[in-house]
Design a protein around this motif. Structure first.
Motif, short mmCIF file in Angstrom:
data_model
loop_
_atom_site.label_atom_id
_atom_site.label_comp_id
_atom_site.label_asym_id
_atom_site.label_seq_id
_atom_site.Cartn_x
_atom_site.Cartn_y
_atom_site.Cartn_z
N SER A 164 0.81 -1.22 0.00
CA SER A 164 0.00 0.00 0.00
C SER A 164 0.84 1.27 0.00
N GLY A 165 2.14 1.12 0.25
CA GLY A 165 3.03 2.28 0.29
C GLY A 165 2.75 3.14 1.51
N SER A 166 2.84 4.44 1.33
CA SER A 166 2.67 5.35 2.47
C SER A 166 1.26 5.93 2.53
N LYS A 167 0.34 5.38 1.71
CA LYS A 167 -1.02 5.94 1.66
C LYS A 167 -1.82 5.64 2.92
N HIS A 168 -1.50 4.52 3.57
CA HIS A 168 -2.19 4.14 4.81
C HIS A 168 -1.17 3.59 5.80
N ARG A 169 -1.53 3.66 7.05
CA ARG A 169 -0.69 3.06 8.08
C ARG A 169 -1.47 1.91 8.73
N ILE A 170 -0.85 0.71 8.73
CA ILE A 170 -1.51 -0.46 9.30
C ILE A 170 -0.92 -0.71 10.68
N ASN A 171 -1.76 -0.68 11.70
CA ASN A 171 -1.33 -0.86 13.09
C ASN A 171 -1.74 -2.24 13.59
N PHE A 172 -0.80 -2.96 14.17
CA PHE A 172 -1.08 -4.30 14.71
C PHE A 172 -0.86 -4.32 16.21
N THR A 173 -1.83 -4.86 16.95
CA THR A 173 -1.69 -5.07 18.40
C THR A 173 -2.19 -6.47 18.74
N ASN A 174 -1.64 -7.02 19.82
CA ASN A 174 -2.08 -8.36 20.23
C ASN A 174 -2.10 -8.49 21.74
N LEU A 175 -2.99 -9.37 22.22
CA LEU A 175 -3.11 -9.69 23.64
C LEU A 175 -3.24 -11.20 23.79
N GLY A 176 -2.71 -11.73 24.88
CA GLY A 176 -2.82 -13.16 25.15
C GLY A 176 -1.71 -13.94 24.48
N ASP A 177 -1.65 -15.24 24.80
CA ASP A 177 -0.63 -16.13 24.25
C ASP A 177 -1.14 -16.70 22.93
N CYS A 178 -0.59 -16.22 21.82
CA CYS A 178 -1.03 -16.65 20.49
C CYS A 178 0.07 -17.41 19.75
N THR A 179 1.04 -17.90 20.51
CA THR A 179 2.20 -18.53 19.87
C THR A 179 1.99 -20.01 19.61
N ASP A 180 0.96 -20.60 20.20
CA ASP A 180 0.80 -22.07 20.12
C ASP A 180 -0.49 -22.43 19.40
N ALA A 181 -0.71 -21.83 18.25
CA ALA A 181 -1.91 -22.12 17.47
C ALA A 181 -1.63 -23.26 16.49
N CYS A 182 -2.71 -23.82 15.95
CA CYS A 182 -2.59 -24.82 14.90
C CYS A 182 -3.70 -24.54 13.88
N LEU A 183 -3.34 -23.84 12.80
CA LEU A 183 -4.30 -23.42 11.79
C LEU A 183 -3.65 -23.54 10.42
N ASP A 184 -4.44 -23.32 9.38
CA ASP A 184 -3.92 -23.37 8.02
C ASP A 184 -3.44 -21.97 7.62
N GLU A 185 -2.13 -21.80 7.50
CA GLU A 185 -1.56 -20.48 7.23
C GLU A 185 -2.01 -19.95 5.87
N LYS A 186 -2.12 -20.82 4.87
CA LYS A 186 -2.53 -20.37 3.54
C LYS A 186 -3.94 -19.81 3.56
#
Length: 369
Positions: free
Chosen positions: A236-258
């Protein structure tokens, strides 16, 4: 033994009792035995029988033929006529109502059974044929819309590529370096657009044919989100700013990445597309109680209330998108990708204020599979 529900419409009480007993011996469930057309219409509405045995020569305001006509206007229920005798004119009237059979009184129980079974099987076959024809019609319409969309969406970037290439070829020596870079950039973005469209078309085809697969593997959702945000921010370049935040333990998931990439590339891409330049896009992740809850928020044009129920159907777009390009496939693919992983999606939107999509997924679908 048959279990079909049958309504008997016969105004001769003794004959009616005889029919009811025969039907019960044959294993049918008699929902009621009535003597008039008015009663028949009431009982059909109340009991929804699988078949109606209808005496043609009923006493009262409505004969059996008129009653059958009223049944056919409202209900998809087969009717077999009972008759001892009828003149040619009455029989011609009866034919117009397309009965599923005739039983002549006094009847033979075996003939009664055969006529009913043929009528029920014929009705089921006709219903199945109607469903198949309707599905074929819908599929034909879907294919027509699909190819129209593909042709339309491919034409714009191809035109941009061709025009830019022709200008570079014919006037390259007259163009400034900045102008040449602009044309090269237009070619690159058009190719990128075509590639994205091709990918979505392929995924849509897989989804429609039921060939999308879910292959869950251990996944750190925080790393996944950061990587995706970095990729989307670069695109998107510099037209928008995407902000990411997270809470909780999300390191041990099992999902389909694709599948996750399909989901959130579409949602973040839409947030960018339908938001004003310079605005913020938010991706929030919360992991708790065995679930991953994602929210994609924007401050864009919003979605009109009347459009929200249709957005996840193929080729549907909000009525307020104006000239913003799109083809109405992205959210269809999102829904399919979520269903494969047991996920859900909800949206909250206000026109002119923005939209929030909330995606809920089980953290570990490997355990469920």
């Amino acid at each position: 033994m048959a279990n079909e529900k049958i309504l008997v419409v016969e105004d001769e009480r003794i004959v009616a009792k005889d029919i009811v007993k025969s039907l019960q011996r044959l294993g049918y469930k008699v929902v009621a035995s009535v003597a008039s057309g008015e009663e028949a219409l009431q009982k059909v509405a109340e009991t929804q029988p699988d078949l109606v045995l209808m005496d043609i020569m009923l006493k009262g305001k409505m004969d059996g033929i008129e009653t059958t006509e009223e049944i056919h206007k409202i209900f998809d229920i087969p009717v077999i006529y009972l008759t001892a005798y009828a003149d040619e004119k009455t029989l011609e009237r009866a034919k117009i109502t397309e009965p599923f059979g005739y039983i002549v009184k006094p009847f033979d129980e075996r003939d009664l059974h055969t006529t009913i079974e043929i009528a029920i099987r014929r009705h089921l076959a006709e219903a199945a044929t109607r469903v198949a024809l309707e599905k074929e019609k819908q599929l034909s319409e879907l294919k027509s819309r699909f190819w129209f969309m593909v042709a339309h969406e491919f034409r714009n970037p191809l035109t941009a590529i061709l025009s830019s290439a022709e200008l570079l070829e014919s006037y390259s020596h007259e163009l400034t370096e900045l102008k040449r870079r602009e044309y090269f950039y237009l070619i690159q973005t058009s190719v990128h657009s075509l590639n994205n469209l091709l990918n979505e078309v392929l995924e849509f085809g897989k989804a429609e044919e039921g060939k999308l697969e879910c292959n869950p593997e251990p996944l750190d959702l925080v790393d996944f989100c950061r990587d995706l945000v970095e990729h989307m921010q670069f695109s998107s370049g510099s037209k928008h700013r995407i902000n990411f935040t997270n809470l909780g333990d999300c390191t041990d998931a099992c999902l389909d990445e694709k599948l996750l990439r399909h989901i959130f590339s579409n949602l973040l891409g839409n947030a960018i597309k339908y938001s004003p330049q310079g605005s913020n896009i938010y991706l929030e992740l919360l992991c708790e109680n065995g679930e991953a809850i994602f929210q994609v928020k924007d401050n864009g044009i919003g979605i009109p209330p009347a459009d929200r129920e249709l957005l996840f159907q193929s080729f549907q777009r909000a009525t307020n998108v104006g000239s913003i390009p799109g083809h109405g496939l992205g959210l269809t693919i999102v829904k399919k990708c979520l269903e494969l992983q047991g996920g859900e999606i909800a949206l909250n939107s206000e026109v002119g204020v923005g939209t929030t999509f909330t995606v809920t997924l089980p953290l570990n679908i490997c355990v469920q599979m």
